[in-house]
Motif scaffolding. Structure first.
Motif, mmCIF file in Angstrom:
data_model
loop_
_atom_site.group_PDB
_atom_site.id
_atom_site.type_symbol
_atom_site.label_atom_id
_atom_site.label_comp_id
_atom_site.label_asym_id
_atom_site.label_seq_id
_atom_site.Cartn_x
_atom_site.Cartn_y
_atom_site.Cartn_z
ATOM 1 N N LEU A 187 7.210 8.836 -2.491
ATOM 2 C CA LEU A 187 7.084 8.172 -1.197
ATOM 3 C C LEU A 187 6.512 6.776 -1.385
ATOM 4 C CD1 LEU A 187 3.903 8.131 0.155
ATOM 5 C CD2 LEU A 187 4.324 10.583 0.021
ATOM 6 N N GLN A 188 6.873 5.898 -0.470
ATOM 7 C CA GLN A 188 6.431 4.502 -0.547
ATOM 8 C C GLN A 188 6.365 3.931 0.859
ATOM 9 O OE1 GLN A 188 8.402 1.499 0.155
ATOM 10 N NE2 GLN A 188 6.524 0.330 -0.198
ATOM 11 N N CYS A 189 5.323 3.124 1.109
ATOM 12 C CA CYS A 189 5.179 2.499 2.424
ATOM 13 C C CYS A 189 4.399 1.196 2.307
ATOM 14 C CB CYS A 189 4.443 3.455 3.374
ATOM 15 S SG CYS A 189 4.271 2.803 5.063
ATOM 16 N N ASN A 190 4.844 0.164 3.000
ATOM 17 C CA ASN A 190 4.054 -1.057 3.157
ATOM 18 C C ASN A 190 4.124 -1.568 4.602
ATOM 19 O OD1 ASN A 190 6.715 -1.808 2.883
ATOM 20 N ND2 ASN A 190 6.359 -3.449 1.406
ATOM 21 N N SER A 191 4.262 -0.606 5.543
ATOM 22 C CA SER A 191 4.291 -0.943 6.976
ATOM 23 C C SER A 191 3.093 -0.315 7.675
ATOM 24 C CB SER A 191 5.596 -0.452 7.610
ATOM 25 O OG SER A 191 6.714 -1.095 7.051
ATOM 26 N N PHE A 192 1.917 -0.871 7.402
ATOM 27 C CA PHE A 192 0.680 -0.386 7.997
ATOM 28 C C PHE A 192 0.164 -1.385 9.030
ATOM 29 C CE2 PHE A 192 0.889 1.769 3.921
ATOM 30 C CZ PHE A 192 0.430 3.046 4.207
ATOM 31 N N LYS A 261 -0.772 12.543 4.631
ATOM 32 C CA LYS A 261 -0.104 13.483 5.522
ATOM 33 C C LYS A 261 1.203 12.841 5.976
ATOM 34 C CE LYS A 261 -0.660 16.255 9.715
ATOM 35 N NZ LYS A 261 -1.564 16.619 10.845
ATOM 36 N N VAL A 262 2.316 13.434 5.565
ATOM 37 C CA VAL A 262 3.625 12.817 5.762
ATOM 38 C C VAL A 262 4.442 13.609 6.771
ATOM 39 C CG1 VAL A 262 5.699 11.967 4.617
ATOM 40 C CG2 VAL A 262 3.548 12.122 3.326
ATOM 41 N N ALA A 263 4.947 12.932 7.794
ATOM 42 C CA ALA A 263 5.905 13.523 8.720
ATOM 43 C C ALA A 263 7.298 13.118 8.249
ATOM 44 C CB ALA A 263 5.654 13.025 10.143
ATOM 45 N N VAL A 264 8.096 14.098 7.834
ATOM 46 C CA VAL A 264 9.385 13.835 7.204
ATOM 47 C C VAL A 264 10.415 13.408 8.235
ATOM 48 C CG1 VAL A 264 11.232 14.796 5.775
ATOM 49 C CG2 VAL A 264 8.855 15.524 5.410
ATOM 50 N N GLU A 284 17.447 10.648 0.937
ATOM 51 C CA GLU A 284 16.300 9.752 1.048
ATOM 52 C C GLU A 284 16.090 9.359 2.498
ATOM 53 O OE1 GLU A 284 15.088 5.217 -0.022
ATOM 54 O OE2 GLU A 284 15.745 6.463 -1.675
ATOM 55 N N SER A 285 14.843 9.485 2.936
ATOM 56 C CA SER A 285 14.449 9.020 4.264
ATOM 57 C C SER A 285 13.693 7.709 4.122
ATOM 58 C CB SER A 285 13.541 10.058 4.939
ATOM 59 O OG SER A 285 12.858 9.491 6.048
ATOM 60 N N ILE A 286 13.941 6.777 5.023
ATOM 61 C CA ILE A 286 13.100 5.577 5.100
ATOM 62 C C ILE A 286 12.478 5.502 6.493
ATOM 63 C CG2 ILE A 286 12.927 3.152 4.391
ATOM 64 C CD1 ILE A 286 15.678 3.235 3.299
ATOM 65 N N THR A 287 12.492 6.643 7.203
ATOM 66 C CA THR A 287 11.964 6.677 8.569
ATOM 67 C C THR A 287 10.830 7.705 8.701
ATOM 68 O OG1 THR A 287 13.675 8.280 9.203
ATOM 69 C CG2 THR A 287 14.153 5.945 9.579
ATOM 70 N N SER A 288 10.252 8.108 7.594
ATOM 71 C CA SER A 288 9.105 9.012 7.646
ATOM 72 C C SER A 288 7.848 8.210 7.990
ATOM 73 C CB SER A 288 8.930 9.717 6.298
ATOM 74 O OG SER A 288 10.075 10.507 5.986
ATOM 75 N N PHE A 303 -10.649 3.754 3.522
ATOM 76 C CA PHE A 303 -9.440 3.300 4.223
ATOM 77 C C PHE A 303 -8.862 4.459 5.014
ATOM 78 C CE2 PHE A 303 -4.783 2.809 4.352
ATOM 79 C CZ PHE A 303 -4.685 1.582 4.989
ATOM 80 N N HIS A 304 -8.388 4.154 6.235
ATOM 81 C CA HIS A 304 -7.707 5.156 7.062
ATOM 82 C C HIS A 304 -6.726 4.433 7.968
ATOM 83 C CE1 HIS A 304 -7.944 8.697 10.152
ATOM 84 N NE2 HIS A 304 -6.864 8.752 9.388
ATOM 85 N N ASP A 305 -5.441 4.752 7.825
ATOM 86 C CA ASP A 305 -4.412 4.092 8.626
ATOM 87 C C ASP A 305 -3.140 4.930 8.544
ATOM 88 O OD1 ASP A 305 -3.097 2.297 10.216
ATOM 89 O OD2 ASP A 305 -3.294 0.584 8.875
ATOM 90 N N THR A 306 -2.200 4.637 9.420
ATOM 91 C CA THR A 306 -0.905 5.319 9.409
ATOM 92 C C THR A 306 0.197 4.296 9.180
ATOM 93 O OG1 THR A 306 -1.666 7.068 10.902
ATOM 94 C CG2 THR A 306 0.708 6.730 10.743
ATOM 95 N N GLY A 307 1.096 4.605 8.257
ATOM 96 C CA GLY A 307 2.194 3.713 7.926
ATOM 97 C C GLY A 307 3.526 4.240 8.441
ATOM 98 N N GLU A 308 4.321 3.334 8.955
ATOM 99 C CA GLU A 308 5.670 3.672 9.430
ATOM 100 C C GLU A 308 6.698 3.280 8.361
ATOM 101 O OE1 GLU A 308 5.931 5.233 12.293
ATOM 102 O OE2 GLU A 308 3.834 4.965 12.884
ATOM 103 N N ASN A 309 7.965 3.604 8.646
ATOM 104 C CA ASN A 309 9.085 3.181 7.778
ATOM 105 C C ASN A 309 8.848 3.584 6.318
ATOM 106 O OD1 ASN A 309 9.952 1.811 10.149
ATOM 107 N ND2 ASN A 309 8.705 0.042 9.555
ATOM 108 N N THR A 310 8.379 4.808 6.134
ATOM 109 C CA THR A 310 8.032 5.293 4.806
ATOM 110 C C THR A 310 9.251 5.845 4.091
ATOM 111 O OG1 THR A 310 5.808 5.845 5.555
ATOM 112 C CG2 THR A 310 6.576 6.929 3.540
ATOM 113 N N GLY A 311 9.468 5.390 2.860
ATOM 114 C CA GLY A 311 10.519 5.948 2.030
ATOM 115 C C GLY A 311 10.055 7.271 1.455
ATOM 116 N N LEU A 312 10.927 8.287 1.472
ATOM 117 C CA LEU A 312 10.544 9.613 1.002
ATOM 118 C C LEU A 312 11.733 10.323 0.371
ATOM 119 C CD1 LEU A 312 8.440 11.983 0.935
ATOM 120 C CD2 LEU A 312 9.402 12.706 3.140
#
Length: 323
Positions: A187-192, A261-264, A284-288, A303-312
């Motif tokens: 998984l990967q995310c840089n939309s926080f 914690k990932v929502a698929v 591959e999802s990029i909308t998790s 650190f505590h935050d939620t990221g959108e547009n996560t690749g999974l």
């Protein structure tokens, strides 16, 4: 000189002397400013005993549409000095990409520039995300992080739809070797909401010299702070649970605990390599979405935050990692 340079520069083409059972691919992820358009583009090359080709995969995360553009092997060219590859009229580098793709039902063209690039940190003993494993021979698959984060400038025209990516965000990584692992979670995310934040996590079953081991690599970058978790740093998987479409992960080392914690989300089909051939299909999802909590022991929240547009990607027998 090239053999040494490629180890300390994992972003450049690694396969100059590999002509059988070999693949190499770069993963470019771009998101527009409003997060309304999320696209991944994967250029690469695949060679086996009597055949080989170059390719570009395209995925539209919002619709799940994917297409695999196949090119003759000879259309692939590269630089030995830096990340710079061309496939026919398509060009890719650390600083951006230029697309000119056409098929019977699809037309894609455009140009994206990367600015304010944040590269993956390197050192003599850790030339990339694989750390000292960068020097281990006979690995079936290698992984590299190129741009942790960047700003975007430019556009893509996709079947007549003009998409502006100005002030959007980008990410670039790659894989190379013989085959993808038997099973993996990535998984990967840089939309926080928190600026200048980027996350990557991966665990995989890695075959090596007739045996197999589970390898963990992960990082969290928050502003000027960089946290690395990996098998070679002594980090371990404390918890991994999968229930319906929720994935919970905890990784710890002697200093801190990283909780995910990932929502698929929904995804599209991509091709992955096996013995140099792109014959395996994965989703591959990029909308998790991913909720990230980093705690410094004994209990201080860093650190505590939620990221959108996560690749999974959840591939193979990924449930084997459950603890």
């Amino acid at each position: 000189m090239y053999l040494i340079k490629r180890i300390f520069n994992p972003e450049i083409f690694q396969g100059k002397y590999r002509h059988n059972n070999y693949f190499e691919g770069w993963y470019y992820k771009i998101i527009d400013k409003a997060s309304e358009n999320i696209i991944a583009v994967i250029p690469g090359v695949a060679v086996s005993k009597n055949r080989g080709h170059s390719f570009i995969q395209f995925i539209d995360a919002k619709t799940g549409f994917t297409e695999y553009f196949n090119f003759p092997r000879k259309e692939f060219s590269y630089s030995e000095r830096e990340l710079e590859i061309s496939i026919m009229d398509n060009y890719f580098s650390r600083a951006g990409m230029r697309l000119e793709l056409n098929s019977q039902n699809t037309s894609i063209y455009g140009e994206i520039d990367f600015t304010d690039i944040v590269p993956f940190p390197k050192s003599l003993l850790n030339p990339g995300i694989m750390g000292p494993y960068s020097f281990v021979p006979f690995m079936e698959c290698h992984h590299g992080i190129i741009n942790i984060h960047s700003r975007l400038k430019g556009f893509i025209n996709y079947n007549g739809k003009h998409i502006a990516f100005n002030e959007g965000s980008g990410y670039v990584e790659k894989d190379w070797g013989k085959s993808f692992p038997h099973s993996w979670i990535w998984l990967q995310c840089n939309s926080f909401k928190t600026r200048d934040t980027s996350l990557m996590f991966s665990i995989a079953s890695i075959p090596w010299l007739g045996r197999e081991f589970d390898g963990l690599i992960a990082f969290l970058k928050v502003g000027g702070s960089f946290f690395r978790f990996a098998t070679y740093t002594g980090a371990r998987l404390k918890c991994l649970k999968i229930h319906e479409k929720i994935l919970n992960i905890e990784v710890e080392d002697r200093k801190s605990v990283l909780c995910l914690k990932v929502a698929v989300g929904g995804g599209g089909m991509l091709k992955a390599p096996k013995k140099g051939l792109m014959e395996v299909e994965i989703t591959e999802s990029i909308t998790s979405t991913v909720e990230v909590l980093l705690v410094e022991k004994p209990g201080k929240i860093i650190f505590h935050d939620t990221g959108e547009n996560t690749g999974l990607e959840l591939a193979g027998n990924f449930k084997k990692f459950a603890i």
